[in-house]
Every structure is written in structure tokens, then in C-alpha cells.
Design a protein around this motif. Structure first.
Motif, short mmCIF file in Angstrom:
data_model
loop_
_atom_site.label_atom_id
_atom_site.label_comp_id
_atom_site.label_asym_id
_atom_site.label_seq_id
_atom_site.Cartn_x
_atom_site.Cartn_y
_atom_site.Cartn_z
N ALA A 3 0.83 -1.22 0.00
CA ALA A 3 0.00 0.00 0.00
C ALA A 3 0.86 1.26 0.00
O ALA A 3 0.54 2.24 -0.68
N ARG A 6 2.11 1.96 -3.42
CA ARG A 6 1.02 2.54 -4.24
C ARG A 6 0.86 4.02 -3.93
O ARG A 6 0.66 4.83 -4.82
N LYS A 7 0.91 4.32 -2.64
CA LYS A 7 0.75 5.73 -2.23
C LYS A 7 1.84 6.59 -2.89
O LYS A 7 1.57 7.64 -3.46
N ARG A 10 1.16 6.92 -6.63
CA ARG A 10 0.03 7.82 -6.93
C ARG A 10 0.38 9.26 -6.60
O ARG A 10 0.02 10.18 -7.33
N ASP A 11 1.07 9.47 -5.48
CA ASP A 11 1.44 10.84 -5.11
C ASP A 11 2.37 11.44 -6.17
O ASP A 11 2.23 12.60 -6.55
N ILE B 100 -5.37 8.07 4.25
CA ILE B 100 -4.49 8.58 3.19
C ILE B 100 -5.37 8.86 1.96
O ILE B 100 -5.99 7.94 1.42
N SER B 102 -4.83 9.39 -1.13
CA SER B 102 -4.50 8.79 -2.43
C SER B 102 -4.64 7.27 -2.42
O SER B 102 -4.30 6.62 -3.41
N LEU B 103 -5.13 6.70 -1.32
CA LEU B 103 -5.34 5.26 -1.27
C LEU B 103 -6.83 4.95 -1.09
O LEU B 103 -7.55 5.69 -0.42
N THR B 104 -7.27 3.84 -1.68
CA THR B 104 -8.67 3.43 -1.53
C THR B 104 -8.89 2.91 -0.12
O THR B 104 -7.94 2.73 0.64
N GLU B 107 -6.93 -0.15 0.42
CA GLU B 107 -5.48 0.11 0.54
C GLU B 107 -5.14 0.80 1.85
O GLU B 107 -4.07 0.57 2.42
N PHE B 138 -12.17 5.89 -2.88
CA PHE B 138 -11.19 6.75 -2.20
C PHE B 138 -11.90 7.53 -1.09
O PHE B 138 -13.11 7.72 -1.15
#
Lengths: 252, 236
Positions: A3, A6-7, A10-11, B100, B102-104, B107, B138
Motif C-alpha cells: 500500500a 502505491r501511495k 500515486r502521489d 491517506i 490517495s489510497l482506496t 489500501e 477513495f
């Protein structure tokens, strides 16, 4: 993919414009650094290559008037590989229509042989005929600064006697890339370097069998302080003005 | 056989120094919390509720006194040991969800399941809080109550022994707040997770096995409701 990864991805993607800008700035910085570094490296390499091909001296010393017999004594200084002595004198130089007169540094050279160090590179014209009086090679920048042409004559006051010298060639030397008389800013219009027949120059200044400038090449390419001190001790009684290593030579 | 003790606190004090001034947040708290209890901490602002919760959860250490988690002495634990304790045993829920963006939802929960020893799958944790259908949304696509439930799912996914909630309904409206309380009560009842809930809302006390009232850094009252109410039965 975890995770947190992924963060991060995406950031970064959401900040892509900024990330790209920052990356470009960093890339420019790195490119500039590499560019400067390689330019510096290339310049140092070229200089060293030129010094090597011209056999640029490692030690320079001047005296008032030293007998030629001192050469063996100087050669015996530890670390010294080669010794070259010469006569170097400054004199008043005048060109018709130019006032006030200029300064010429006259350097005695034996054009019949290749000098052991501080070799000249002929840029234009020819070498003076060996033993020919009244012919000189001039440093290229003076010729250009004054708009002179080969074949023209200049007048030089040699020990109170006015001599007419013909410019037969132009030359470059690592010793006078930065041509200055006493260490100030170079002034190519008012300071000339002339290489002339060694015997004629010695005769003009009553320096036959003597020298007032000595050049050394050292075993390890650098001059240890002890060698400089030894040279100073040898030249001291003859009006030695203090020897310097290449790192302190003005043009270097 | 009696229920095992999860936390034991003896003479807990906490003093914060702000320049010359000293603030006594806790002034000698004695406490015992047993496994599976649902405890509500009530008290006015500045009474020491959050300080006590932070010390129980290993986010802070007492100035004096002793705090034990089972046999483990937390008052003498170093920073690394406290981090390990929090990671392995404690789930936190705060007034603000701290998700967060930007995370689902899945996630966000996976942030915990990635590092926990034997977590439940993120989807299962979200199903527990009633968000099984919204795994890939999200935070910006979720309501406040849903975001708080994601935060609860994140807290329980590691299967903690203790769930510590600091004003979990503070930022929510009435209906959504009740929904969140239902989730906490369900976790306490069905997973057996010991739950401590800080609130200003005295009505929530009806859901608790035990209510501790704090005032001026001390426990000034302890009550046990005669009948434990379900969230549906309480109102405020």
C-alpha cells in the motif's frame, strides 16, 4: 505492490508536473556539473599536454649575472634532471609613429638547436637564420595588438645602442601565454617578447660566458622546497632574485 | 474462572512542563481493565481522558506510577518496545480519520495488514464495518461516517486485543455517530476486543460495561449500568 508503494506512485503521479520540473532542474544541474567538470578536465589535460610537448620548465630563477660554470653546480642539486641557462633582458622598443616607447623582453635563443625546455611553437614566418644578427621572433599577440606584419622592423635600445630588428616570425611559448612584465595585467600593446640570437644578445649586454636566467626540469615533475633553497643558495652571490616553482610562475 | 486483566495502572501521574509552568494531566490513577470490557471514559475537557488513553495505548509514558499490559510493564518500555506493542496489540480510532487520500478504503486498511503479524484480509475488515461494497472507493468518495468506519476497519484489521477510541463520533452527525458506535459495539461483542471509548456524550455511557468519570486528572467516579444498551436504544 504494498500500500505504501502505491501511495508513493500515486502521489508522484498526481504531482507529475512538479516532479518533472524538479527532475529537469536536477538533470540540468547534473548536466552543468558534468559539463563544467569535463571542460575543466579537458582544459587541464590540454594544458598539461602542451606543457609536456613544449617541455615547460619546473623551476625558474633569475640572477644579475652568473658565470656559466655554475651550471654543473646547479645540475648537482638533488632532483635536477636538466638545466638550461639563458640571457633575458628588458629593453626599450620603439616603432615609428608610436609614442611613448614600449618594453621588449629579449630572450637569447640558439636557433640552431631545439631548446631543452620552454620550446617555442612557430605560428607564422620563419626562424631567424642561426647566427644572423638583427632578426627576431616576436610573440604573436604583440604583433596582432600592434597590427604589425612580418618583415617590418622595430628599434630596440640595447645597452645604450639603438638596434634595428626585423620581425621574421611569430611564436608561442607556455612561459608567456599570460605575457606580463612584472606580474600585473597583460598589456600586449606595450609589452613584447622577442627571441633573438643568444650570442648577439650576450654580446650586447656584456654577458658572454654568463647567464641571468636559469630553467630547471625536475625528476618528479615538481620542485621540492629543498631544491629551490639550494638553487637560491647557489645564485645568491650572483644577485639571485629567488627561484620559483612552476606553480608560482606568472603565466602558469 | 475470572476474566484476565488486560491493563493494570497504579498511581499513574503525568506532568507536562510548558516553560516554567507545570500541567498535571494525571494525578494518580489506579485502574484495572479486563479482557472484553467495553469502557466509556467520561469527563470534561482537560480532565485527563486523552492522556490516560495515550498512556494505555503506548503513545505516551507516565511521569510516575506503573502501567502494565498483561505482564508487560509499559512504564519502563523504550520507544522501540512501545512501537512493537502498539503494532501488535492496539487499534486506535480518533475523532479525525487520518486516512491517506490517495489510497482506496482497501489500501488504507492494507497499510496495517502489510505490517501486522496475523491480520484479517482488508476486505474482511471492511465487511465488518459494513463497507464490503465500497472497497475501492477513495476517502473523497466516502461520507464522514464511512471514512470513520474505514478508520475502524484499519484499527481492527490487525486483530488487536484493545481498541482505543478518542471521540470517535465527535465529528459525525447523530445518525452516522450511532452507526459508528454500533460497529464498535459489534467488534467488542463478537471479536471480544476490549474497547475504551472517550466521549463527552453521557448518553453513550449506556452502552458500556463500566463508565469511568475523570475530573482534574483523577478517576472521580465509576458506575456500572444495570443493563448494557445497544446503540439503537440510546439517544441524545
Amino acid at each position: 505492490m504494498r500500500a505504501l508503494d502505491r501511495k508513493l506512485a500515486r502521489d508522484l503521479w498526481s504531482l507529475k508536473t512538479q516532479v518533472l520540473s524538479i527532475a529537469l532542474v536536477i538533470a540540468c544541474g547534473i548536466a552543468a556539473f558534468i559539463g563544467s567538470f569535463s571542460t575543466h578536465y579537458s582544459l587541464v589535460w590540454s594544458r598539461d599536454h602542451y606543457y609536456a610537448s613544449a617541455r615547460f620548465a619546473h623551476v625558474f630563477a633569475n640572477a644579475k649575472r652568473a658565470p656559466g660554470s655554475l651550471v654543473e653546480k646547479i645540475r648537482a642539486v638533488p632532483g635536477v634532471v636538466e638545466v638550461e641557462t639563458r640571457v633575458v633582458r628588458d629593453a626599450q622598443l620603439s616603432i615609428e609613429g608610436v609614442s611613448p616607447p614600449m618594453i621588449a623582453r629579449l630572450i637569447g635563443a640558439d636557433f640552431a638547436r631545439l631548446p631543452a625546455m620552454n620550446r617555442l611553437t612557430l605560428k607564422s614566418g620563419r626562424w631567424p637564420a642561426p647566427g644572423a644578427r638583427g632578426e627576431v621572433v616576436v610573440n604573436q599577440r604583440f604583433l596582432e595588438a600592434r597590427g604589425l606584419k612580418l618583415g617590418e622592423r622595430v628599434q630596440v635600445l640595447l645597452n645604450g645602442k639603438l638596434e634595428r630588428l626585423t620581425l621574421v616570425g611569430t611564436a608561442l611559448t607556455p612561459e608567456y601565454i599570460y605575457a606580463t612584465r612584472g606580474g600585473g595585467m597583460p598589456d600586449d600593446e606595450w609589452f613584447a617578447v622577442l627571441w633573438t640570437d643568444a650570442q648577439a644578445l650576450a654580446a650586447a649586454f656584456n654577458m658572454e660566458g654568463a647567464f641571468n636566467s636559469v630553467l630547471l626540469r625536475m625528476e618528479k615533475g615538481t620542485a621540492p622546497p629543498a631544491a629551490i633553497d639550494a638553487l637560491d643558495a647557489i645564485l645568491g652571490p650572483y644577485g639571485g632574485l629567488g627561484a620559483v616553482g612552476r606553480e608560482d610562475q606568472i603565466s602558469h | 474462572m475470572s476474566t484476565p486483566v488486560v491493563f493494570t495502572a497504579r498511581g499513574l501521574t503525568k506532568v507536562y512542563r510548558m516553560g516554567e509552568a507545570e500541567v498535571h494531566a494525571l494525578r494518580g490513577v489506579d485502574l484495572e481493565i479486563r479482557a472484553g470490557e467495553f469502557i466509556v471514559l467520561l469527563g470534561p475537557s482537560g480532565s485527563g481522558k486523552s492522556t490516560l488513553l495515550n498512556i494505555l495505548g503506548g503513545l505516551d509514558t507516565p511521569t510516575s506510577g506503573e502501567i502494565r499490559f498483561g505482564e508487560k510493564n509499559l512504564s519502563r518500555a523504550d520507544e522501540a518496545a512501545l512501537t512493537r506493542f502498539r503494532r501488535e496489540h492496539v487499534g486506535f480510532v480518533f475523532q479525525f480519520y487520518n486516512l491517506i487520500p490517495s489510497l482506496t478504503a482497501r489500501e488504507n486498511v492494507a497499510l496495517v495488514t502489510d505490517i501486522a503479524a496475523s491480520p484479517m484480509p482488508a476486505a474482511e475488515a471492511l465487511a465488518w464495518v459494513g463497507l464490503g461494497e465500497r472497497l475501492d472507493h477513495f476517502p473523497s468518495q466516502l461520507s464522514g461516517g464511512e471514512q470513520q468506519r474505514v478508520a475502524i476497519a484499519r484499527a481492527i484489521a490487525k486483530r488487536p486485543q484493545v481498541l482505543l477510541c478518542d471521540e470517535p463520533t465527535g465529528a459525525l452527525d447523530y445518525e452516522t455517530g450511532k452507526l459508528v458506535l454500533e460497529v464498535i459495539a459489534k467488534i467488542n461483542a463478537e471479536l471480544g476486543t476490549t474497547a475504551l471509548v472517550i466521549t463527552h456524550n453521557a448518553a453513550i455511557a449506556g452502552m458500556a460495561d463500566r463508565v469511568l468519570k475523570l475530573g482534574n486528572g483523577r478517576i472521580v467516579g465509576e458506575t456500572k449500568p444495570e443493563r448494557k444498551l445497544s446503540p439503537a436504544e440510546i439517544s441524545w
